[in-house]
Design a protein around this motif. Structure first.
Motif, PDB file in Angstrom:
ATOM      1  N   UNK A 281      38.989  47.863  42.525  1.00 21.07           N
ATOM      2  CA  UNK A 281      37.906  47.410  43.410  1.00 21.07           C
ATOM      3  C   UNK A 281      37.480  45.984  43.077  1.00 21.07           C
ATOM      4  N   UNK A 282      37.325  45.693  41.782  1.00 22.03           N
ATOM      5  CA  UNK A 282      36.832  44.361  41.392  1.00 22.03           C
ATOM      6  C   UNK A 282      37.787  43.265  41.863  1.00 22.03           C
ATOM      7  N   UNK A 283      39.090  43.501  41.760  1.00 17.97           N
ATOM      8  CA  UNK A 283      40.051  42.497  42.238  1.00 17.97           C
ATOM      9  C   UNK A 283      39.975  42.347  43.759  1.00 17.97           C
ATOM     10  N   UNK A 284      39.855  43.470  44.464  1.00 16.73           N
ATOM     11  CA  UNK A 284      39.805  43.416  45.929  1.00 16.73           C
ATOM     12  C   UNK A 284      38.542  42.697  46.416  1.00 16.73           C
ATOM     13  N   UNK A 285      37.422  42.959  45.757  1.00 12.11           N
ATOM     14  CA  UNK A 285      36.150  42.363  46.188  1.00 12.11           C
ATOM     15  C   UNK A 285      36.077  40.883  45.808  1.00 12.11           C
ATOM     16  N   UNK A 286      36.476  40.575  44.570  1.00 14.22           N
ATOM     17  CA  UNK A 286      36.408  39.179  44.107  1.00 14.22           C
ATOM     18  C   UNK A 286      37.507  38.315  44.739  1.00 14.22           C
ATOM     19  N   UNK A 287      38.589  38.957  45.171  1.00 20.37           N
ATOM     20  CA  UNK A 287      39.731  38.204  45.689  1.00 20.37           C
ATOM     21  C   UNK A 287      40.642  37.702  44.592  1.00 20.37           C
ATOM     22  N   UNK A 288      40.449  38.239  43.383  1.00 21.59           N
ATOM     23  CA  UNK A 288      41.273  37.831  42.234  1.00 21.59           C
ATOM     24  C   UNK A 288      40.532  38.146  40.946  1.00 21.59           C
TER      25      UNK A 288
ATOM     26  N   UNK B 197      37.957  37.538  37.773  1.00 26.35           N
ATOM     27  CA  UNK B 197      36.586  37.040  37.764  1.00 26.35           C
ATOM     28  C   UNK B 197      36.059  37.004  36.343  1.00 26.35           C
ATOM     29  N   UNK B 198      35.187  36.043  36.066  1.00 28.60           N
ATOM     30  CA  UNK B 198      34.558  35.995  34.742  1.00 28.60           C
ATOM     31  C   UNK B 198      33.250  36.783  34.725  1.00 28.60           C
ATOM     32  N   UNK B 199      32.564  36.833  35.860  1.00 33.03           N
ATOM     33  CA  UNK B 199      31.229  37.470  35.844  1.00 33.03           C
ATOM     34  C   UNK B 199      31.096  38.655  36.800  1.00 33.03           C
ATOM     35  N   UNK B 200      32.098  38.896  37.669  1.00 33.16           N
ATOM     36  CA  UNK B 200      32.090  40.036  38.603  1.00 33.16           C
ATOM     37  C   UNK B 200      30.838  40.042  39.484  1.00 33.16           C
ATOM     38  N   UNK B 201      30.390  38.842  39.840  1.00 31.52           N
ATOM     39  CA  UNK B 201      29.139  38.715  40.603  1.00 31.52           C
ATOM     40  C   UNK B 201      29.224  39.435  41.950  1.00 31.52           C
ATOM     41  N   UNK B 202      30.301  39.203  42.699  1.00 31.77           N
ATOM     42  CA  UNK B 202      30.424  39.809  44.031  1.00 31.77           C
ATOM     43  C   UNK B 202      30.566  41.329  43.929  1.00 31.77           C
ATOM     44  N   UNK B 203      31.302  41.779  42.909  1.00 28.32           N
ATOM     45  CA  UNK B 203      31.477  43.216  42.702  1.00 28.32           C
ATOM     46  C   UNK B 203      30.132  43.870  42.396  1.00 28.32           C
ATOM     47  N   UNK B 204      29.356  43.250  41.522  1.00 28.45           N
ATOM     48  CA  UNK B 204      28.060  43.830  41.143  1.00 28.45           C
ATOM     49  C   UNK B 204      27.059  43.767  42.300  1.00 28.45           C
ATOM     50  N   UNK B 205      27.153  42.721  43.121  1.00 29.63           N
ATOM     51  CA  UNK B 205      26.314  42.666  44.319  1.00 29.63           C
ATOM     52  C   UNK B 205      26.619  43.850  45.232  1.00 29.63           C
TER      53      UNK B 205
ATOM     54  N   UNK C 140      51.488  59.001  31.145  1.00 22.80           N
ATOM     55  CA  UNK C 140      50.887  57.989  32.023  1.00 22.80           C
ATOM     56  C   UNK C 140      49.629  57.430  31.369  1.00 22.80           C
ATOM     57  N   UNK C 141      49.324  56.175  31.717  1.00 20.81           N
ATOM     58  CA  UNK C 141      48.093  55.545  31.217  1.00 20.81           C
ATOM     59  C   UNK C 141      47.297  55.018  32.400  1.00 20.81           C
ATOM     60  N   UNK C 142      45.997  55.285  32.388  1.00 14.62           N
ATOM     61  CA  UNK C 142      45.085  54.758  33.400  1.00 14.62           C
ATOM     62  C   UNK C 142      44.370  53.555  32.798  1.00 14.62           C
ATOM     63  N   UNK C 143      44.560  52.385  33.423  1.00 15.23           N
ATOM     64  CA  UNK C 143      43.998  51.125  32.916  1.00 15.23           C
ATOM     65  C   UNK C 143      42.711  50.783  33.655  1.00 15.23           C
ATOM     66  N   UNK C 144      41.574  50.846  32.963  1.00 17.26           N
ATOM     67  CA  UNK C 144      40.316  50.388  33.556  1.00 17.26           C
ATOM     68  C   UNK C 144      39.917  49.090  32.857  1.00 17.26           C
ATOM     69  N   UNK C 145      40.697  48.064  33.126  1.00 19.35           N
ATOM     70  CA  UNK C 145      40.627  46.829  32.329  1.00 19.35           C
ATOM     71  C   UNK C 145      39.259  46.157  32.362  1.00 19.35           C
ATOM     72  N   UNK C 146      38.509  46.296  33.460  1.00 20.36           N
ATOM     73  CA  UNK C 146      37.252  45.553  33.574  1.00 20.36           C
ATOM     74  C   UNK C 146      36.006  46.431  33.483  1.00 20.36           C
ATOM     75  N   UNK C 147      36.164  47.650  32.987  1.00 20.81           N
ATOM     76  CA  UNK C 147      34.997  48.546  32.847  1.00 20.81           C
ATOM     77  C   UNK C 147      33.900  47.942  31.969  1.00 20.81           C
ATOM     78  N   UNK C 148      34.288  47.067  31.075  1.00 20.58           N
ATOM     79  CA  UNK C 148      33.330  46.443  30.154  1.00 20.58           C
ATOM     80  C   UNK C 148      32.256  45.641  30.907  1.00 20.58           C
ATOM     81  N   UNK C 149      32.525  45.294  32.169  1.00 23.47           N
ATOM     82  CA  UNK C 149      31.542  44.550  32.968  1.00 23.47           C
ATOM     83  C   UNK C 149      30.345  45.411  33.347  1.00 23.47           C
TER      84      UNK C 149
END
Length: 344
Positions: free
Chosen positions: A151-158, A160-168, A203-212
């Motif tokens: 979701x974060x990649x789709x919303x930000x368009x790539x 992101x350092x701050x995930x501002x659009x995703x959090x909005x 299999x591995x599920x990668x939630x790479x940006x959950x830390x945001x």
């Protein structure tokens, strides 16, 4: 599954069985730190490499042949599901992944297709080629990106350092966020089941940006979808759950009932393991930056970790995140050889 493998250390450790030493593989082990990777990368675009089964197999096999790791991981990218759903994906040198049609409105969300598994057939084809080449020597790990990260990649368009659009989106339009996350989760279930059917051994599920995410937002926008996926995939192979932030979120991650939780380097691995339910293994958690250091330092840090984990079943050695592109190949090889020589 383990009976058909010549080296089943990873499977045994993932199922919390006793092993004579920790199995070793490393996230991003088939990557830019290898000259041999660049020989292939300079001929093809990144997506061509992912979508051509023979090339994906060539790259997957590099660390098997050159490093002697205990498990291969499919060469692909977490964003192939987003592309199959309708994201216009490209990879730009020095920039990373880009979506030229970001998802930010209800109309954008409506456009995302969940009937797209046929577009990912090249992944199943690659798995079959890789398994022929591995010939039962070591396990092959398949993977997918977790819904929040996609979701974060789709919303930000790539990236992101701050995930501002995703959090909005999460804050202002939570229902829309849930609609998109559910679509991604449904595709991810189909995609992982396709990989399992094609023959991966884990299999591995990668939630790479959950830390945001905050603790509450992680539960609402990440965990519940990861739990949904893990409850619906074919659990005939071990499932590893990874996120940056697992040192914080591990107690919640355990509620999704993975076989293994992959832990970042911010916590003490044994302490994390002690907080988890019996039967959940841990993977990790060396700081990847240690691999830039002198070999004596690499040795000390790995042996410290092993002493800490002595007597613990269910331990897979890995990094807290992926290998960086400029880490010396010799250092990676040294670390893997060190692990393979170790005995409890």
């Amino acid at each position: 599954m383990s009976t058909t493998l010549q080296n089943d250390l990873l499977i045994r450790a993932a199922l919390s069985q006793q092993t004579e030493r920790p199995p070793v593989w490393m996230m991003r082990q088939a990557g830019r730190f290898m000259p041999e990777y660049w020989e292939i990368k300079n001929k093809y675009s990144f997506l061509e490499m992912c979508k051509t089964p023979e090339i994906a197999a060539d790259v997957t096999m590099l660390p098997v042949d050159l490093l002697g790791i205990d498990a291969a991981i499919l060469f692909s990218d977490i964003l192939v599901t987003a592309e199959a759903m309708g994201g216009d994906l490209s990879f730009e040198q020095g920039v990373g992944p880009r979506f030229s049609n970001p998802v930010r409105s209800a109309a954008d969300a409506e456009r995302l297709s969940t009937d797209c598994l046929h577009k990912l057939q090249y992944v199943a084809d690659a798995i079959k080629v890789i398994q022929q080449r591995l010939n039962g020597s070591i396990p092959l790990i398949g993977f997918a990106g977790a819904p929040f990260t996609i979701l974060s990649y789709l919303v930000e368009g790539g990236s992101s350092k701050d995930f501002k659009l995703t959090k909005l989106l999460l804050n202002n339009e939570p229902q829309l966020a849930h609609r998109i996350l559910q679509k991604i989760a449904d595709v991810t279930v189909d995609y992982l089941n396709m990989q399992i059917e094609a023959g991966v051994n884990a299999v591995q599920l990668f939630d790479s940006w959950a830390l945001a995410l905050s603790w509450n937002d992680y539960q609402e926008f990440s965990h519940q979808y990861n739990k949904y996926i893990l409850s619906r995939i074919n659990r005939t192979v071990p499932v590893i759950s990874f996120c940056k932030g697992s040192s914080v979120f591990a107690p919640i991650m355990a509620e999704a009932n993975p076989d293994v939780i992959s832990v970042d380097w911010n916590s003490d691995l044994k302490n994390i393991k002690k907080t988890l339910p019996e039967g959940i293994a841990v993977q990790g958690n060396l700081d990847p930056f240690v691999l830039y250091a002198e070999k004596r330092v690499i040795k000390d840090k790995i042996l410290q970790l092993f002493e800490r984990m002595r007597g613990e079943n269910g331990f897979i050695f890995n990094l807290g995140h992926g290998i960086m592109p400029d880490i010396p190949f010799d250092n990676v090889k040294y670390a893997i050889d060190l692990v393979k020589e170790f005995r409890y």
